[in-house]
Design a protein around this motif. Structure first.
Motif, mmCIF file in Angstrom:
data_model
loop_
_atom_site.group_PDB
_atom_site.id
_atom_site.type_symbol
_atom_site.label_atom_id
_atom_site.label_comp_id
_atom_site.label_asym_id
_atom_site.label_seq_id
_atom_site.Cartn_x
_atom_site.Cartn_y
_atom_site.Cartn_z
ATOM 1 N N THR A 151 0.754 -1.185 0.060
ATOM 2 C CA THR A 151 -0.082 -0.046 0.080
ATOM 3 C C THR A 151 0.829 1.352 0.011
ATOM 4 N N TYR A 152 0.480 2.197 -0.757
ATOM 5 C CA TYR A 152 1.248 3.512 -0.982
ATOM 6 C C TYR A 152 0.193 4.450 -0.755
ATOM 7 N N SER A 153 0.527 5.693 -0.454
ATOM 8 C CA SER A 153 0.016 6.884 -0.350
ATOM 9 C C SER A 153 0.724 7.901 -1.404
ATOM 10 N N VAL A 154 -0.094 8.561 -2.344
ATOM 11 C CA VAL A 154 0.756 9.378 -3.260
ATOM 12 C C VAL A 154 0.027 10.741 -2.960
ATOM 13 N N GLN A 155 0.664 11.667 -2.368
ATOM 14 C CA GLN A 155 0.220 12.871 -2.027
ATOM 15 C C GLN A 155 0.401 14.118 -2.747
ATOM 16 N N LEU A 156 -0.303 14.999 -3.187
ATOM 17 C CA LEU A 156 -0.130 16.170 -4.111
ATOM 18 C C LEU A 156 -0.493 17.397 -3.197
ATOM 19 N N ASP A 157 0.356 18.354 -3.088
ATOM 20 C CA ASP A 157 0.025 19.506 -2.487
ATOM 21 C C ASP A 157 -0.118 20.726 -3.247
ATOM 22 N N PHE A 158 -1.317 21.426 -2.934
ATOM 23 C CA PHE A 158 -1.956 22.384 -3.505
ATOM 24 C C PHE A 158 -2.113 23.580 -3.000
#
Length: 100
Positions: free
Chosen positions: A54-61
């Motif tokens: 399991t991976y968490s791909v996080q994008l910041d805006f």
């Protein structure tokens, strides 16, 4: 700050390839939209025995407007790339968070 998180459960047999592809192709394409200001990929350490990683791909805006533009103009096309490359070898769900 708005954090858009997608959690992926990836089949063990393609996990290394998936991670390499995400870092080499997917995330550069995401950042090329010039809407997210940062990203990170994290691996879940408290893994369940589900035959995958399991991976968490996080994008910041910076703003909700930037996130909305990303969703409107880019998200579907980018998701289709993952689907095309890995088919049914992963499942995912999204969460949206705001810095308090």
């Amino acid at each position: 700050m708005i954090l858009y998180n997608t959690t992926y459960s990836v089949a063990e047999e393609v996990s290394s390839d998936w991670l390499r592809w995400m870092k080499r192709f997917f995330l550069p394409a995401v950042m090329a939209t010039e809407l997210p200001v940062g990203h990170r990929v994290l691996r879940l350490l408290t893994e369940l025995e589900n035959g995958g990683t399991t991976y968490s791909v996080q994008l910041d805006f910076n703003t909700m407007a930037d996130y909305a533009a990303y969703q409107q103009y880019h998200a579907d096309t980018l998701r289709q790339r993952i689907q095309h490359r890995f088919g049914n070898q992963f499942i995912s769900f999204d969460t949206l968070l705001e810095e308090a």
